[in-house]
Scaffold this motif. Sequence first.
Motif, PDB file in Angstrom:
ATOM      1  N   UNK A  81    -106.611  41.074 -58.315  1.00 14.25           N
ATOM      2  CA  UNK A  81    -107.731  40.122 -58.302  1.00 14.25           C
ATOM      3  C   UNK A  81    -108.830  40.548 -57.351  1.00 14.25           C
ATOM      4  N   UNK A  82    -108.440  41.021 -56.163  1.00 11.47           N
ATOM      5  CA  UNK A  82    -109.428  41.450 -55.172  1.00 11.47           C
ATOM      6  C   UNK A  82    -110.233  42.634 -55.684  1.00 11.47           C
ATOM      7  N   UNK A  83    -109.542  43.610 -56.273  1.00 12.85           N
ATOM      8  CA  UNK A  83    -110.212  44.802 -56.804  1.00 12.85           C
ATOM      9  C   UNK A  83    -111.132  44.435 -57.958  1.00 12.85           C
ATOM     10  N   UNK A  84    -110.630  43.591 -58.857  1.00 10.02           N
ATOM     11  CA  UNK A  84    -111.417  43.201 -60.029  1.00 10.02           C
ATOM     12  C   UNK A  84    -112.649  42.400 -59.639  1.00 10.02           C
ATOM     13  N   UNK A  85    -112.490  41.486 -58.687  1.00  9.90           N
ATOM     14  CA  UNK A  85    -113.642  40.676 -58.265  1.00  9.90           C
ATOM     15  C   UNK A  85    -114.758  41.554 -57.721  1.00  9.90           C
ATOM     16  N   UNK A  86    -114.397  42.569 -56.938  1.00  2.00           N
ATOM     17  CA  UNK A  86    -115.419  43.459 -56.388  1.00  2.00           C
ATOM     18  C   UNK A  86    -116.091  44.270 -57.495  1.00  2.00           C
ATOM     19  N   UNK A  87    -115.281  44.918 -58.342  1.00  2.00           N
ATOM     20  CA  UNK A  87    -115.835  45.795 -59.377  1.00  2.00           C
ATOM     21  C   UNK A  87    -116.675  45.024 -60.384  1.00  2.00           C
ATOM     22  N   UNK A  88    -116.150  43.882 -60.832  1.00  6.86           N
ATOM     23  CA  UNK A  88    -116.849  43.145 -61.885  1.00  6.86           C
ATOM     24  C   UNK A  88    -118.007  42.314 -61.351  1.00  6.86           C
ATOM     25  N   UNK A  89    -117.912  41.842 -60.117  1.00  6.93           N
ATOM     26  CA  UNK A  89    -118.983  41.000 -59.564  1.00  6.93           C
ATOM     27  C   UNK A  89    -120.173  41.820 -59.091  1.00  6.93           C
ATOM     28  N   UNK A  90    -119.907  42.988 -58.510  1.00  9.34           N
ATOM     29  CA  UNK A  90    -120.974  43.716 -57.834  1.00  9.34           C
ATOM     30  C   UNK A  90    -121.342  45.063 -58.460  1.00  9.34           C
TER      31      UNK A  90
END
Length: 481
Positions: free
Chosen positions: A18-27
Amino acid sequence: MQDSLLSSIQNGLLWALNSSNNFLWSYVLIAVLILAGLYFTINSGFVQFGMFKEMVKLLADGRSKSESKGTSSFQAFCMSTASRVGTGNLAGVALAVGAGGPGAVFWMWLIALIGSASAFVESTLAQIYKEKTPHGFRGGPAYYMEKALGNRSLGIVFSILITICFGFIFNAVQANTIAAAFHGAFDIEAKWMALILVVISAPVIMGGVRRIAVVAEVIVPIMAIAYLFIVIYVLVVNFSQIPAVISLILESAFGLREMAAGAVGAALMQGIKRGLFSNEAGMGSAPNAAATASVSHPVKQGLIQTLGVFTDTILICTATAMLILVSGVEAAGAEDGIKLTQAALQSQVGSWGGIFIAVAILLFAYSSIIGNYYYGEANIDFIHRGDSKLKMIYRFAALGMLVFGALVKVQTVWDMADLFMALMALVNIYAIIKLGPIAFAALKDYRQQKKEGKDPVFRASNIGIKEGAECWEEPKEQVVL
């Protein structure tokens, strides 16, 4: 104790994903996908819109093979569509609507329309830099990274990512969705569905690319048409609700109330994330299938693969979204997935609707499993050409991942898919942006020949390619003694 340990490990994995995905997909990825799509759209002269009629014509013409070895352009289209058209169309759309609301559908449309230009570029490049093998043609992003960019190391990185992503993780997603659908429709335990999937997948996987192409050519059109007919029936019955549903999609994507609640961001992220999972535009997967086709000009297959994005998202994903929204069945949350689609159809046609969705998802996901498997095999060949032992290990590992996917939590496999999908897309988009001018030159050559009334035939030297495009070199002159 053992169950507690397994649960802790899975929860820890979910947190990391979740942490990795939030960074990649959000930013990162959303901006990259949209900007790259706009760059390709503008520089190709809006190819996905201006040449739509040509795409349909080429697909109809592509049912005949131009060479005895290799696949026809239609079979290559079916192979890539087999991978595209799967759980993303039934479960992924439901997940997007459940987590992001109706507005997610708009962003799914947008990424398909813009991203289809990326699909054109990557598939055209795959055709230009394909290789001839004893069994036909083979190619894809790893091949154009090595031949056109001169960067074999990047090609190996991409090959590893796509093998893990498609051969293993995406197939785990397919297995997970099939298991959930059959448990909901027939109360069949996941372990038995895992066994069934292994039994029906193994013969095709062991048979290689030609068998995969033949199976995909049969399954893909039948399953897509049958599903669309059922959904069209539901939409006709609920025709009066369609304007309100479209209005709801647009309001949820841009409405002031949604902006104030922060829902627009969720809709945008879920729509683009699930749209990319479903249509794969720019991700670098479909070019592996596109490269196998025997065509007279690379742009032909580039156009046909562009049509695959429209088929996947504008037709089939939209059909699922409209089905869910006109049914009035509300999603309990992001965990619903395929169960939401089943409930929506059941509410419209009765109890057999859930059974139909279970059978449909079996066909959709099964075709994806065999298409996904091929992408991994093609890239294992790139890493270590001709290594039959490595290929056999991969085949058994891919079958093992079907069992894993059927038995774990739904959120685990989807989060793993999102992470590797993002990494793959970033590597591939970097390459196709650098190589885009080559695809644009090929498109200019194609348009010029069409203007002259010719059936376009490609020669690499016509657009200044001096090496790496062996399949498109000038035929050698024969010396007459």
